[in-house]
Write a protein that holds these residues in place. Structure first.
Motif, short mmCIF file in Angstrom:
data_model
loop_
_atom_site.label_atom_id
_atom_site.label_comp_id
_atom_site.label_asym_id
_atom_site.label_seq_id
_atom_site.Cartn_x
_atom_site.Cartn_y
_atom_site.Cartn_z
N GLU A 1 17.59 89.31 71.55
CA GLU A 1 17.87 88.23 70.59
C GLU A 1 16.59 87.64 70.00
O GLU A 1 16.57 87.17 68.87
CB GLU A 1 18.66 87.10 71.28
CG GLU A 1 20.07 87.49 71.69
CD GLU A 1 20.72 86.41 72.56
OE1 GLU A 1 21.95 86.39 72.63
OE2 GLU A 1 19.97 85.61 73.18
N TRP A 2 15.49 87.66 70.79
CA TRP A 2 14.28 86.95 70.39
C TRP A 2 13.61 87.54 69.16
O TRP A 2 13.20 86.81 68.27
CB TRP A 2 13.28 86.91 71.55
CG TRP A 2 11.96 86.29 71.16
CD1 TRP A 2 10.75 86.91 71.12
CD2 TRP A 2 11.73 84.95 70.76
NE1 TRP A 2 9.78 86.04 70.71
CE2 TRP A 2 10.35 84.81 70.47
CE3 TRP A 2 12.55 83.84 70.58
CZ2 TRP A 2 9.78 83.63 70.04
CZ3 TRP A 2 11.99 82.64 70.15
CH2 TRP A 2 10.62 82.55 69.88
N LYS A 3 13.54 88.86 69.10
CA LYS A 3 12.85 89.53 67.99
C LYS A 3 13.40 89.09 66.63
O LYS A 3 12.64 88.62 65.76
CB LYS A 3 12.94 91.04 68.15
CG LYS A 3 12.22 91.84 67.07
CD LYS A 3 10.74 91.83 67.28
CE LYS A 3 10.06 92.79 66.31
NZ LYS A 3 8.59 92.77 66.46
N PRO A 4 14.70 89.20 66.37
CA PRO A 4 15.21 88.76 65.07
C PRO A 4 15.08 87.25 64.86
O PRO A 4 14.87 86.78 63.74
CB PRO A 4 16.67 89.18 65.08
CG PRO A 4 17.01 89.44 66.52
CD PRO A 4 15.75 89.87 67.16
N ALA A 5 15.14 86.46 65.97
CA ALA A 5 15.03 85.00 65.85
C ALA A 5 13.65 84.59 65.39
O ALA A 5 13.49 83.76 64.48
CB ALA A 5 15.38 84.34 67.18
N ILE A 6 12.60 85.17 66.00
CA ILE A 6 11.25 84.77 65.62
C ILE A 6 10.89 85.33 64.25
O ILE A 6 10.18 84.68 63.47
CB ILE A 6 10.23 85.19 66.71
CG1 ILE A 6 8.87 84.51 66.45
CG2 ILE A 6 10.05 86.71 66.74
CD1 ILE A 6 8.91 83.01 66.45
N GLU A 7 11.39 86.52 63.92
CA GLU A 7 11.12 87.08 62.59
C GLU A 7 11.79 86.22 61.51
O GLU A 7 11.22 86.02 60.43
CB GLU A 7 11.61 88.52 62.51
CG GLU A 7 10.81 89.52 63.32
CD GLU A 7 9.37 89.64 62.83
OE1 GLU A 7 9.06 89.25 61.69
OE2 GLU A 7 8.51 90.11 63.61
#
Length: 583
Positions: free
Chosen positions: A432-438
């Protein structure tokens, strides 16, 4: 190894000459041994500076400290004191030891009779009122007729007169004044340690009031007089807390505080008033002075109608609530709590009780009310305090969505917080983190670019690119997006900015960094103005050479070109002198 014998050969010649001038001109005062091998002194320069030097066997200077702002190693003030130690004090001590003779004073003391001592004291006391006062104070516990407070008051008055000019105490004089008062306060602490609370109280009173008057007419930017006042209050605190202090002494102290606290000066200069009031409250509990204490607050609060009196008014209300709890008047205390829920600290105590009972709904309701009050008062810091409390409750409830919301908010609220960033990241799974930070990065770029486009044609707007670095660099560092960080650093193309991110990019991108540094160093050298800039340029060159050895010759070439350019008109001899250090 620096010693009294060789320091003249080891110290920079300019510093040595200036220190020697200070010594010759008598700028060194109050040089005395304060411990085994440790010497303290004062040196009068542009201000009065305090120096401490430690001398070991064979004259080795093992340590030295000066409170002047010079940060280039040993300063002229320390050198001046070294001259004193070498030429006046140590030399005379050595001669005395070599001769194998006792000091003159020691010899005399062993030969004088009791009558000799008494006659000398009577004679000298008649000539010197100061000596008489100090002698009586030293032996005050031997004779109850001695008015300790009066004698100390006279001493303080003389000290103040000596260190003031037309009633004003300047920055330099405050050092000497403070040092003399400190010696008196040490005596007061000695009285208290021996349970002589009456004389300790007398001395503290004698110091407190005149020093409060003095601080209103002085330059106390160094905080010396404020420290003296706190020292007097410390003695009063020792008496307040001492179980062995007689009740009548505490009664006198309570009455003294009640009278003094009517003077708002104690509150206007530092936190002295609040410190004294806390002692007043403690004594009121100890002595069962409920009516007097509450009446004092009742009188004070209506007076606090000024623009900046809200803090003191709230402080008194909180103290009244606390006092009622301390004295078992719980119902009255709770009634006051409900009447003062607009005070953040009072509301917080109620919220803590709700949280301790796990009544989170009530706690959140109270916080919502606190946010509304704080917004109405225009107190954003208090709003943030309540929001952090909401985060705390969310963590207790394991409310991931709310935790994520507030940790993200606090990550970027005031600058960047790595602590909150990691907490925010933990609210996502790895997938989940990758798309959230991007998404956050994209939104940040879009927002900053839109704002920049609106303002880029205004005269004050500078830069040919949107200012993304400050907002995105912390994220790129946390996520190790070094290629993206490099792109923004290259875009900034600034020497100091590049050096700021140098540690993160050095391993993978040293050639790219060097490509920024070379023209930037040359430009800095051309535009540098004054020795501070020249020295800074050389420091930067040396650091880059150390970290990127491949660029050494190119940087040396820049230094050489700068030397050649400024060896003729316009000449910069100081620059050439600094640049020589790099070769």
């Amino acid at each position: 190894m620096l010693t009294l014998q060789n320091f003249e050969k080891q110290v920079n010649s300019t510093i040595l000459k200036r220190g020697e001038d200070y010594y010759i001109n008598g700028n060194v005062t109050a040089c005395e041994e304060t411990g085994d091998g440790t010497w303290s002194a004062e040196v009068e320069g542009s201000e009065m500076y305090e120096i401490e030097i430690t001398i070991k066997d064979k004259g080795e200077v093992s340590d030295y400290v000066c409170d002047c702002p010079y940060n280039g190693g040993i300063c002229k003030h320390v050198v001046a004191v070294l001259f004193v130690l070498k030429n006046e004090i140590k030399e005379s001590e050595v001669k005395s030891k070599k001769g194998g003779q006792k000091g003159v004073l020691e010899t005399l003391l062993q030969t004088l009779t009791k009558n000799d001592f008494q006659n000398f004291i009577k004679d000298y006391a008649a000539k010197s009122k100061n000596f008489k006062t100090e002698f009586e104070l030293f032996f005050a516990d031997r004779d109850g007729r001695i008015d300790v407070e009066k004698n100390y008051s006279e001493l303080i008055k003389k000290i103040l007169q000596k260190n003031s000019s037309r009633g004003y105490i300047d920055y330099r004089a405050s050092f000497g004044l403070s040092k003399e008062v400190d010696k008196l306060l040490e005596t007061g602490l000695g009285y208290a340690a021996k349970n002589n609370f009456r004389d300790a109280f007398a001395l503290a009173k004698a110091v407190l009031k005149p020093m409060m008057e003095a601080i209103q007419n002085c330059d106390d930017s160094n905080g010396n007089l404020g420290s003296n006042i706190e020292g007097a209050i410390e003695i009063l605190e020792i008496i307040t807390s001492a179980k062995t202090a007689a009740v009548n002494i505490k009664e006198e102290l309570f009455d003294f505080l009640q009278k003094e606290l009517h003077d708002k000066t104690y509150f206007d200069y530092g936190d002295f008033g609040y410190h004294l009031f806390s002692l007043f409250q403690k004594l009121a509990v100890q002595l069962d002075k409920t009516t007097v204490f509450l009446s004092f607050i009742e009188i004070q609060i209506p007076k606090l109608t000024g623009k900046y009196d809200d803090y003191r008014k709230e402080y008194f209300e909180q103290s009244r609530i606390e006092f009622l709890h301390q004295t078992g008047k719980t119902a009255e205390a709770e009634k006051l709590v409900q009447q003062n829920m607009d005070i953040a600290e009072v509301r917080m105590e109620v919220i803590k009780k709700a949280i301790s009972k796990k009544d989170y709904a009530e706690a959140k309701k109270l916080i919502a009310g606190g946010i509304k009050v704080a917004e109405g008062k225009g107190h954003p810091g208090t709003v943030a305090q309540w929001e952090r409390e909401l985060l705390h409750i969310a963590q207790l409830e394991k409310d991931t969505a709310t935790i994520s919301h507030y940790t993200k908010y606090f990550t970027f609220d005031r600058g960047f917080s790595a602590e909150y960033y990691h907490q925010w990241k933990k609210t996502f799974t790895a997938n989940e983190w990758k798309p959230a930070i991007e998404q956050h990065i994209a939104e940040t770029i879009q927002k900053i670019t839109a704002e920049w486009n609106k303002k880029k044609y205004q005269m004050w707007q500078s830069g040919s690119h949107p200012p993304l670095l400050q907002s995105l660099a912390p994220i790129y560092i946390q996520e190790k997006y070094w290629d993206r960080l490099l792109a923004l650093v290259q875009q900034a193309n600034n020497l100091n900015v590049t050096l700021e991110y140098h540690p993160h990019l050095l391993i993978d991108y040293s050639p790219e960094l060097l490509a920024i540094y070379l023209p930037a160093l040359e430009e800095y050298g051309v535009n540098a103005n004054g020795r501070v800039d020249y020295a800074d340029l050389v420091n930067k060159m040396q650091k880059i050479i150390k970290d990127i050895p491949a660029g050494k010759q190119k940087i040396l070439n820049i230094a050489k070109q700068l030397k050649e350019r400024f060896s003729v008109k316009p000449r910069r001899p100081a620059m050439i002198e600094e640049l020589d250090k790099i070769f």
